[in-house]
Write an enzyme that holds these catalytic residues in place. Structure first.
Site, PDB file in Angstrom:
ATOM      1  N   ILE A   1       7.507 -15.240   4.697  1.00  0.00           N
ATOM      2  CA  ILE A   1       8.248 -16.322   4.029  1.00  0.00           C
ATOM      3  C   ILE A   1       9.741 -15.996   4.069  1.00  0.00           C
ATOM      4  CG2 ILE A   1       8.610 -17.522   1.823  1.00  0.00           C
ATOM      5  CD1 ILE A   1       5.549 -17.227   1.390  1.00  0.00           C
TER       6      ILE A   1
ATOM      7  N   ALA B   1       2.802 -13.132  -1.517  1.00  0.00           N
ATOM      8  CA  ALA B   1       3.713 -12.089  -1.994  1.00  0.00           C
ATOM      9  C   ALA B   1       5.058 -12.269  -1.307  1.00  0.00           C
ATOM     10  CB  ALA B   1       3.146 -10.707  -1.691  1.00  0.00           C
TER      11      ALA B   1
ATOM     12  N   LEU C   1       5.394 -19.804  11.214  1.00  0.00           N
ATOM     13  CA  LEU C   1       4.405 -19.229  12.125  1.00  0.00           C
ATOM     14  C   LEU C   1       4.600 -19.705  13.559  1.00  0.00           C
ATOM     15  CD1 LEU C   1       1.313 -19.549   9.739  1.00  0.00           C
ATOM     16  CD2 LEU C   1       2.693 -17.511  10.188  1.00  0.00           C
TER      17      LEU C   1
ATOM     18  N   ALA D   1       6.771 -23.333   5.656  1.00  0.00           N
ATOM     19  CA  ALA D   1       7.937 -23.403   6.556  1.00  0.00           C
ATOM     20  C   ALA D   1       8.530 -24.809   6.564  1.00  0.00           C
ATOM     21  CB  ALA D   1       7.539 -22.983   7.967  1.00  0.00           C
TER      22      ALA D   1
ATOM     23  N   VAL E   1       0.570 -35.672  15.102  1.00  0.00           N
ATOM     24  CA  VAL E   1       1.402 -35.803  16.308  1.00  0.00           C
ATOM     25  C   VAL E   1       0.500 -35.572  17.519  1.00  0.00           C
ATOM     26  CG1 VAL E   1       3.370 -34.876  17.586  1.00  0.00           C
ATOM     27  CG2 VAL E   1       3.430 -34.946  15.078  1.00  0.00           C
TER      28      VAL E   1
ATOM     29  N   LYS F   1       6.942  -9.125  -9.157  1.00  0.00           N
ATOM     30  CA  LYS F   1       6.603  -8.061  -8.203  1.00  0.00           C
ATOM     31  C   LYS F   1       7.756  -7.065  -8.126  1.00  0.00           C
ATOM     32  CE  LYS F   1       5.734  -7.282  -3.311  1.00  0.00           C
ATOM     33  NZ  LYS F   1       5.715  -7.866  -1.954  1.00  0.00           N
TER      34      LYS F   1
END
Ligand SMILES: Cc1cc2nc3c(=O)[nH]c(=O)nc-3n(C[C@H](O)[C@H](O)[C@H](O)COP(=O)(O)OP(=O)(O)OC[C@H]3O[C@@H](n4cnc5c(N)ncnc54)[C@H](O)[C@@H]3O)c2cc1C
Length: 496
Positions: A344, A50, A331, A16, A183, A78
């Site tokens: 993703i 994937a 996430l 991310a 952090v 894929k």
């Protein structure tokens, strides 16, 4: 007051973080300065192998050469996911990225197929889907065609760690600055509540105008500092853990993912160039971690290359992924299990949405509300699609599957299922990530055959219908015989 956003700080260096950094910098260029902070003390999730076809847009925007990408991330192609044992043990179906047959402007192909089926046709719908036939034969080619009926859409399987490293390389080449550090404190403005700076272990302070929270499940900014709350969907999707292990590659790599239902969850098998990715997704209410690891190892078809690793997760989403000057991506913004390889993609679509609404001349509450609304819809649509797989199971081997077959489902989904069962109608909400052909394949695969079909499919004579089906098959399958085997394609294309 100058409220132009010049300094963006991204927390987190997983997929991310680096995908956000690369896309924001590529699009906004010198207009913004981007700093990414990550800590080697906190590992990335490290799975996520994937993808689905829109990932090609990310690569295109970033100017990534496909062959290089395949080499660098040890990727394979894929075409589909094969769901095994999901309806009943021993039965399987494909969810391909393609679409069966050819549809008219008013009537989708499956209506013709349903009519033929009711008259005794033995061929499945997938018989008319090029992705399916190529996947079954283990073939792949990039088809250059302007005719959308003849396309063979595809995505990739890749090594998540290598993909993150690759995106980092791209981002740093674009001018993103990386800071190594933990952090420890998030400084909020006492009047406005917006984030002003991040304090790192060792005393360093990072100031910013805008912050992207890519800190993973912990949601360092969006949850821990801003407390936006979480919509928990575990009553619909009760799996809360996964155990993953890589294993030796097979001699032949399949151009599709396998998702195999097991007595208390499901197992993925993802073929890469150098190894297989394997994992078991399960609910801790029904299976202990030790049992899950043992079951996964017992069901590998090649030698494990590492110790099994457990990941815990909670299914649901942050109630407001954009609050003030913070947007959560990845996430930190929510999680839906990897059954349809969507996480993703949700990163990608969050950044695209942010770029579309990127604040200039101040952060407007209406823009923030619209962003959050669209994000909620997107998550709910994916959620409903995942629930579909579980709710329609007819497995009778465990309480896990029996309870899922009886659960009450969101109204939005109930409505879709009954319309399809009665009339073969597929309802696609605005911008639903999963198009009609996706819903169609999973509903058929999970045992619903429509009772009726569209009136236009009745307009042909029996002979015309037979000719139409035969012609469709011939047209769709024309490229198949020339396609190389998947491994031969990879070898040639990547020069490997
Ligand atoms: C079992 C499983 C299987 C999956 N399979 C797929 C799949 O097949 N396809 C798919 O699309 N997705 C899949 N996903 C999802 C995918 O892995 C994630 O969406 C993706 O990796 C993005 O993760 P992330 O970057 O949000 O978080 P993470 O990878 O957790 O990264 C978090 C980052 O934040 C940093 N960080 C955290 N706290 C601090 C701090 N205090 N200071 C500094 N840095 C900090 C960490 O160092 C790390 O760099 C799967 C996920 C799971 C759990």
């Amino acid at each position: 007051m100058d409220n132009t956003i010049k300094k963006i700080v991204i927390v987190g260096g997983g997929t991310a973080g680096w995908m956000s950094a690369a896309l924001l910098k590529k699009v906004l260029g010198p207009v913004v300065q981007i700093t990414l902070v990550e800590s080697e003390q906190i590992a990335t999730v490290g799975v996520g192998e994937a993808s689905i076809p829109p990932i090609q847009h990310v690569n295109k925007v970033l100017g990534i050469d496909e062959a290089e990408f395949l080499r660098e991330t040890r990727a394979t192609m894929k075409l589909a996911i094969r769901f095994e044992n999901w309806y009943r043990d021993g039965e399987g179906y494909f969810h391909t990225f393609g679409a069966a047959g050819q549809s008219s402007a008013f009537c989708q192909f499956h209506h013709y197929w349903v009519r033929a089926r009711q008259a005794g046709l033995s061929e499945s719908l997938w018989h008319y889907d090029l992705n399916y036939r190529a996947a079954c034969e283990g073939r792949f080619a990039k088809l250059a065609t302007a005719d959308t009926r003849l396309e063979m859409p595809y995505a990739y399987h890749f090594d998540a760690g290598l993909y993150g490293a690759y995106l980092r390389k791209v981002s740093e080449a674009l001018g993103v600055e990386r800071v190594e550090g933990l952090v420890e404190k998030v400084q909020l403005n006492s009047d406005t509540g917006v984030v002003e700076s991040l304090h790192l272990a060792g005393g360093k302070c990072l100031e910013g105008d805008f912050f992207i929270d890519c800190s993973g499940f912990r949601g360092l900014l969006i949850q821990q500092a801003l407390g936006v709350g979480f919509d928990d969907w575990s009553h619909w999707l009760p799996c809360d853990r996964a155990v993953a292990v890589p294993s030796e590659r097979f001699v032949k790599t399949l151009p599709y993912t396998r998702a195999i239902a097991r007595p208390n969850g499901w197992q993925w098998r993802i073929p890469l160039q150098h190894r297989n990715g394997n994992g078991l997704v399960y609910s801790s209410r029904f299976l202990s971690d030790d049992e899950a690891a043992a079951q996964l190892l017992a069901n590998l078809e090649s030698e494990p290359l590492a110790e099994p690793r457990i990941t815990r997760f909670r299914t649901g989403r942050a109630r407001a992924p954009w609050r003030g000057n913070v947007v959560a991506v990845g996430l930190a913004s929510g999680f839906l299990e990897p059954l349809e390889s969507t996480s993703i993609h949700l990163i990608q679509s969050a950044i695209v949405r942010l770029l579309k609404y990127f604040p200039h001349g101040g952060i407007h509450p209406q823009v923030v509300a619209q962003y959050n609304h669209q994000s909620r819809l997107e998550y709910e649509q994916v959620r409903d699609f995942l629930i579909l797989h579980y709710r329609l199971n007819r497995r009778d081997d465990s309480d896990f599957w029996r309870q899922l077959a009886q659960m009450s489902i969101p109204h939005s989904l109930e409505h879709k299922l009954s319309l399809f069962a009665e009339q073969g109608v597929l309802l696609r909400e605005n911008n639903d990530l999963f198009a009609e052909s996706s819903w169609l394949q999973v509903m058929l695969g999970q045992g619903i055959e429509p009772a009726d079909y569209h009136p236009q499919a009745k307009a042909m004579s029996d002979g015309q219908l037979r000719d139409f089906l035969a012609h469709t098959e011939q047209m769709k399958m024309a490229p198949l015989a020339q396609m190389p085997e998947h491994d031969a394609f990879l070898h040639l294309y990547t020069g490997g």
